[in-house]
Write a protein that holds these residues in place. Sequence first.
Motif, PDB file in Angstrom:
ATOM      1  N   GLU A  64       0.855  -1.176   0.000  1.00 16.35           N
ATOM      2  CA  GLU A  64       0.000   0.000   0.000  1.00 16.35           C
ATOM      3  C   GLU A  64       0.893   1.228   0.000  1.00 16.35           C
ATOM      4  O   GLU A  64       1.897   1.273   0.695  1.00 16.35           O
ATOM      5  CB  GLU A  64      -0.881  -0.016   1.241  1.00 16.35           C
ATOM      6  CG  GLU A  64      -1.806  -1.211   1.255  1.00 16.35           C
ATOM      7  CD  GLU A  64      -2.155  -1.625   2.660  1.00 16.35           C
ATOM      8  OE1 GLU A  64      -1.568  -1.086   3.593  1.00 16.35           O
ATOM      9  OE2 GLU A  64      -3.007  -2.491   2.801  1.00 16.35           O
ATOM     10  N   THR A  65       0.517   2.209  -0.788  1.00 16.36           N
ATOM     11  CA  THR A  65       1.322   3.417  -0.898  1.00 16.36           C
ATOM     12  C   THR A  65       0.484   4.632  -0.554  1.00 16.36           C
ATOM     13  O   THR A  65      -0.710   4.535  -0.277  1.00 16.36           O
ATOM     14  CB  THR A  65       1.876   3.571  -2.318  1.00 16.36           C
ATOM     15  OG1 THR A  65       0.784   3.681  -3.226  1.00 16.36           O
ATOM     16  CG2 THR A  65       2.742   2.387  -2.708  1.00 16.36           C
ATOM     17  N   TRP A  66       1.112   5.800  -0.608  1.00 15.80           N
ATOM     18  CA  TRP A  66       0.400   7.035  -0.306  1.00 15.80           C
ATOM     19  C   TRP A  66      -0.646   7.369  -1.361  1.00 15.80           C
ATOM     20  O   TRP A  66      -1.502   8.192  -1.137  1.00 15.80           O
ATOM     21  CB  TRP A  66       1.367   8.191  -0.191  1.00 15.80           C
ATOM     22  CG  TRP A  66       2.099   8.226   1.095  1.00 15.80           C
ATOM     23  CD1 TRP A  66       1.693   7.704   2.271  1.00 15.80           C
ATOM     24  CD2 TRP A  66       3.349   8.828   1.344  1.00 15.80           C
ATOM     25  NE1 TRP A  66       2.620   7.929   3.234  1.00 15.80           N
ATOM     26  CE2 TRP A  66       3.648   8.622   2.693  1.00 15.80           C
ATOM     27  CE3 TRP A  66       4.257   9.517   0.565  1.00 15.80           C
ATOM     28  CZ2 TRP A  66       4.813   9.101   3.275  1.00 15.80           C
ATOM     29  CZ3 TRP A  66       5.407   9.990   1.146  1.00 15.80           C
ATOM     30  CH2 TRP A  66       5.678   9.778   2.486  1.00 15.80           C
ATOM     31  N   GLY A  67      -0.611   6.724  -2.508  1.00 18.97           N
ATOM     32  CA  GLY A  67      -1.583   6.987  -3.552  1.00 18.97           C
ATOM     33  C   GLY A  67      -2.947   6.374  -3.292  1.00 18.97           C
ATOM     34  O   GLY A  67      -3.927   6.743  -3.922  1.00 18.97           O
ATOM     35  N   ASP A  68      -3.042   5.431  -2.359  1.00 21.37           N
ATOM     36  CA  ASP A  68      -4.330   4.823  -2.034  1.00 21.37           C
ATOM     37  C   ASP A  68      -5.196   5.817  -1.265  1.00 21.37           C
ATOM     38  O   ASP A  68      -4.703   6.604  -0.457  1.00 21.37           O
ATOM     39  CB  ASP A  68      -4.130   3.558  -1.190  1.00 21.37           C
ATOM     40  CG  ASP A  68      -3.384   2.488  -1.941  1.00 21.37           C
ATOM     41  OD1 ASP A  68      -3.443   2.486  -3.183  1.00 21.37           O
ATOM     42  OD2 ASP A  68      -2.730   1.651  -1.280  1.00 21.37           O
ATOM     43  N   TRP A  69      -6.504   5.747  -1.503  1.00 18.10           N
ATOM     44  CA  TRP A  69      -7.416   6.736  -0.913  1.00 18.10           C
ATOM     45  C   TRP A  69      -7.505   6.614   0.600  1.00 18.10           C
ATOM     46  O   TRP A  69      -7.510   7.614   1.305  1.00 18.10           O
ATOM     47  CB  TRP A  69      -8.807   6.602  -1.525  1.00 18.10           C
ATOM     48  CG  TRP A  69      -8.842   7.160  -2.901  1.00 18.10           C
ATOM     49  CD1 TRP A  69      -8.861   6.454  -4.070  1.00 18.10           C
ATOM     50  CD2 TRP A  69      -8.810   8.536  -3.276  1.00 18.10           C
ATOM     51  NE1 TRP A  69      -8.846   7.298  -5.143  1.00 18.10           N
ATOM     52  CE2 TRP A  69      -8.820   8.589  -4.679  1.00 18.10           C
ATOM     53  CE3 TRP A  69      -8.772   9.718  -2.566  1.00 18.10           C
ATOM     54  CZ2 TRP A  69      -8.802   9.780  -5.373  1.00 18.10           C
ATOM     55  CZ3 TRP A  69      -8.750  10.908  -3.260  1.00 18.10           C
ATOM     56  CH2 TRP A  69      -8.757  10.926  -4.652  1.00 18.10           C
ATOM     57  N   TRP A  70      -7.552   5.424   1.113  1.00 14.82           N
ATOM     58  CA  TRP A  70      -7.697   5.307   2.560  1.00 14.82           C
ATOM     59  C   TRP A  70      -6.405   5.667   3.285  1.00 14.82           C
ATOM     60  O   TRP A  70      -6.432   6.094   4.427  1.00 14.82           O
ATOM     61  CB  TRP A  70      -8.205   3.931   2.953  1.00 14.82           C
ATOM     62  CG  TRP A  70      -7.258   2.809   2.682  1.00 14.82           C
ATOM     63  CD1 TRP A  70      -7.094   2.134   1.520  1.00 14.82           C
ATOM     64  CD2 TRP A  70      -6.339   2.247   3.596  1.00 14.82           C
ATOM     65  NE1 TRP A  70      -6.124   1.189   1.658  1.00 14.82           N
ATOM     66  CE2 TRP A  70      -5.650   1.234   2.921  1.00 14.82           C
ATOM     67  CE3 TRP A  70      -6.027   2.501   4.927  1.00 14.82           C
ATOM     68  CZ2 TRP A  70      -4.668   0.483   3.526  1.00 14.82           C
ATOM     69  CZ3 TRP A  70      -5.045   1.757   5.522  1.00 14.82           C
ATOM     70  CH2 TRP A  70      -4.370   0.749   4.829  1.00 14.82           C
ATOM     71  N   VAL A  71      -5.277   5.525   2.606  1.00 14.91           N
ATOM     72  CA  VAL A  71      -4.006   5.942   3.202  1.00 14.91           C
ATOM     73  C   VAL A  71      -3.954   7.473   3.287  1.00 14.91           C
ATOM     74  O   VAL A  71      -3.490   8.031   4.283  1.00 14.91           O
ATOM     75  CB  VAL A  71      -2.823   5.387   2.380  1.00 14.91           C
ATOM     76  CG1 VAL A  71      -1.506   5.943   2.885  1.00 14.91           C
ATOM     77  CG2 VAL A  71      -2.818   3.884   2.447  1.00 14.91           C
ATOM     78  N   MET A  72      -4.479   8.142   2.260  1.00 16.88           N
ATOM     79  CA  MET A  72      -4.551   9.608   2.321  1.00 16.88           C
ATOM     80  C   MET A  72      -5.466  10.046   3.464  1.00 16.88           C
ATOM     81  O   MET A  72      -5.206  11.057   4.122  1.00 16.88           O
ATOM     82  CB  MET A  72      -5.038  10.171   0.990  1.00 16.88           C
ATOM     83  CG  MET A  72      -4.041  10.092  -0.111  1.00 16.88           C
ATOM     84  SD  MET A  72      -4.691  10.893  -1.567  1.00 16.88           S
ATOM     85  CE  MET A  72      -3.768  10.091  -2.820  1.00 16.88           C
TER      86      MET A  72
END
Length: 94
Positions: A79-87
């Motif tokens: 999972e990276t910062w580009g995922d919506w829930w990570v934002m």
Amino acid sequence: MIYFILVLGLCFVLEGLVVASNPSPYGAVGLVPSSVVDCGWLMSLGLSFVSLVLFIVSLGGMLVVFVYSVSLAADPFLETWGDWWVMGYGLGFV
């Protein structure tokens, strides 16, 4: 000089947020610049020996954390910062 200390303090807090909000195991790499900023902050306060000891001890500990984190990075779907829930988590921390 006070601006320099304030900028170092702000960088230390922001790098802590970067490490805390990054879901990828490679987020442990952010601990190294955070340690450098913290040591620079202590150097600006005149605590050069404490800064040197903190730098040596924290880099030794971070090496262990980084090796462990990289060994966990074998997951093919990181999972990276580009995922919506990570934002959403990042905005929640702020």
